[in-house]
Design an enzyme around this catalytic site. Structure first.
Site, PDB file in Angstrom:
ATOM      1  N   HIS A  37       0.802  -1.219   0.000  1.00 23.33           N
ATOM      2  CA  HIS A  37       0.000   0.000   0.000  1.00 23.33           C
ATOM      3  C   HIS A  37       0.838   1.274   0.000  1.00 23.33           C
ATOM      4  CE1 HIS A  37      -2.900  -3.057   1.427  1.00 23.33           C
ATOM      5  NE2 HIS A  37      -3.735  -2.342   0.696  1.00 23.33           N
ATOM      6  N   HIS A  44      -2.595  -5.798  -6.198  1.00 22.82           N
ATOM      7  CA  HIS A  44      -2.785  -7.017  -5.409  1.00 22.82           C
ATOM      8  C   HIS A  44      -4.263  -7.396  -5.399  1.00 22.82           C
ATOM      9  CE1 HIS A  44      -3.151  -3.611  -2.585  1.00 22.82           C
ATOM     10  NE2 HIS A  44      -4.053  -4.354  -1.968  1.00 22.82           N
ATOM     11  N   CYS A  79     -14.174  -5.622   3.947  1.00 24.36           N
ATOM     12  CA  CYS A  79     -13.251  -5.639   2.819  1.00 24.36           C
ATOM     13  C   CYS A  79     -11.856  -5.965   3.338  1.00 24.36           C
ATOM     14  CB  CYS A  79     -13.259  -4.326   2.057  1.00 24.36           C
ATOM     15  SG  CYS A  79     -13.246  -2.850   3.078  1.00 24.36           S
ATOM     16  N   HIS A  81      -8.132  -8.714   2.191  1.00 14.36           N
ATOM     17  CA  HIS A  81      -7.278  -9.380   1.206  1.00 14.36           C
ATOM     18  C   HIS A  81      -7.160 -10.859   1.524  1.00 14.36           C
ATOM     19  CE1 HIS A  81      -5.763  -5.283   2.084  1.00 14.36           C
ATOM     20  NE2 HIS A  81      -5.768  -5.168   0.779  1.00 14.36           N
ATOM     21  N   GLU A  99     -14.141  -9.790  11.400  1.00 18.72           N
ATOM     22  CA  GLU A  99     -14.466  -8.377  11.587  1.00 18.72           C
ATOM     23  C   GLU A  99     -15.810  -8.154  12.253  1.00 18.72           C
ATOM     24  OE1 GLU A  99     -14.036  -5.567   8.460  1.00 18.72           O
ATOM     25  OE2 GLU A  99     -12.064  -6.289   7.875  1.00 18.72           O
ATOM     26  N   GLU A 124      -4.443   2.528  -2.587  1.00 24.15           N
ATOM     27  CA  GLU A 124      -4.922   1.192  -2.940  1.00 24.15           C
ATOM     28  C   GLU A 124      -4.739   0.978  -4.435  1.00 24.15           C
ATOM     29  OE1 GLU A 124      -5.675  -1.233  -1.164  1.00 24.15           O
ATOM     30  OE2 GLU A 124      -6.724  -0.632   0.654  1.00 24.15           O
ATOM     31  N   GLU A 126      -5.865  -2.392  -6.560  1.00 16.04           N
ATOM     32  CA  GLU A 126      -6.389  -3.734  -6.333  1.00 16.04           C
ATOM     33  C   GLU A 126      -7.179  -4.271  -7.518  1.00 16.04           C
ATOM     34  OE1 GLU A 126      -7.069  -3.553  -1.511  1.00 16.04           O
ATOM     35  OE2 GLU A 126      -8.795  -3.106  -2.784  1.00 16.04           O
TER      36      GLU A 126
END
Length: 192
Positions: A37, A44, A79, A81, A99, A124, A126
């Site tokens: 980041h 990614h 959200c 990864h 979360e 970001e 992505e």
């Protein structure tokens, strides 16, 4: 853990190895989350989850103030990864549990590539997989990840985004617009 106590487990680290991809979403390597980041970001793999209650309201969250990127901004339900060696279809429900303490059957909707700059030091970049599902469970947010949460109707969310767009994360606004346009069936309340 008592369900009335806040969840304060540490569920992510700057050292988590993210999956680097090319623009066709083919794996090309791995990089620590913090490094992925930096600057404008290194491309990614990521995912976003939208969870609706049976009434058709979307669960949105306000990102914790300790987040490096977009702290305090409102965003979709979850959200994150996938980690090295993890499939996105496994990572999304894992992260939803970590979360928010929720379980939901998730359906893959679409994926897209975006880049968003937060500040001179980070952003970001992505290829993001987007999922939607439903849950009647009561959220139990992890305080390290989430500052606040609430349910909102699609109509109210549209109004909020139009009137205060800078209070929402950039990926959420992109995903929400596409979800409303291309997947309206997801927005309908569940028939009982």
């Amino acid at each position: 853990m008592n369900s009335s106590e806040p969840d304060s487990r540490v569920v992510s680290s700057d050292d988590d190895q993210l999956i680097l991809v090319d623009s066709d979403d083919h794996e090309v390597g791995f990089l620590a989350k913090a490094d992925a980041h930096l600057g404008s970001g290194t491309l990614h793999r990521a995912f976003s989850v939208f969870v609706f209650n049976p009434a058709g309201e979307l669960l949105i969250q306000q990102r914790a103030q300790n987040k490096r990127l977009w702290p305090g901004y409102w965003s979709n339900t979850c959200c994150s990864h996938p980690r090295s060696g993890e499939q996105v279809d496994d990572a999304a429900p894992r992260r939803l549990r970590e979360e928010l303490g929720l379980a939901a059957e998730l359906d893959f909707l679409f994926k897209f590539q975006y880049q968003a700059q937060y500040d001179a030091q980070g952003g970001e970049h992505e290829v993001c997989w987007v999922y939607a599902g439903r849950s009647a469970e009561q959220p139990r947010p992890n305080v390290n990840e989430i500052a606040a949460w609430r349910y909102v109707t699609p109509e109210a969310l549209n109004d909020e985004i139009a009137s205060a767009p800078d209070t929402f994360t950039p990926w959420f606004k992109i995903e929400w617009e596409r979800l409303v346009r291309d997947h309206p069936q997801v927005l309908s309340p569940r028939q009982t």
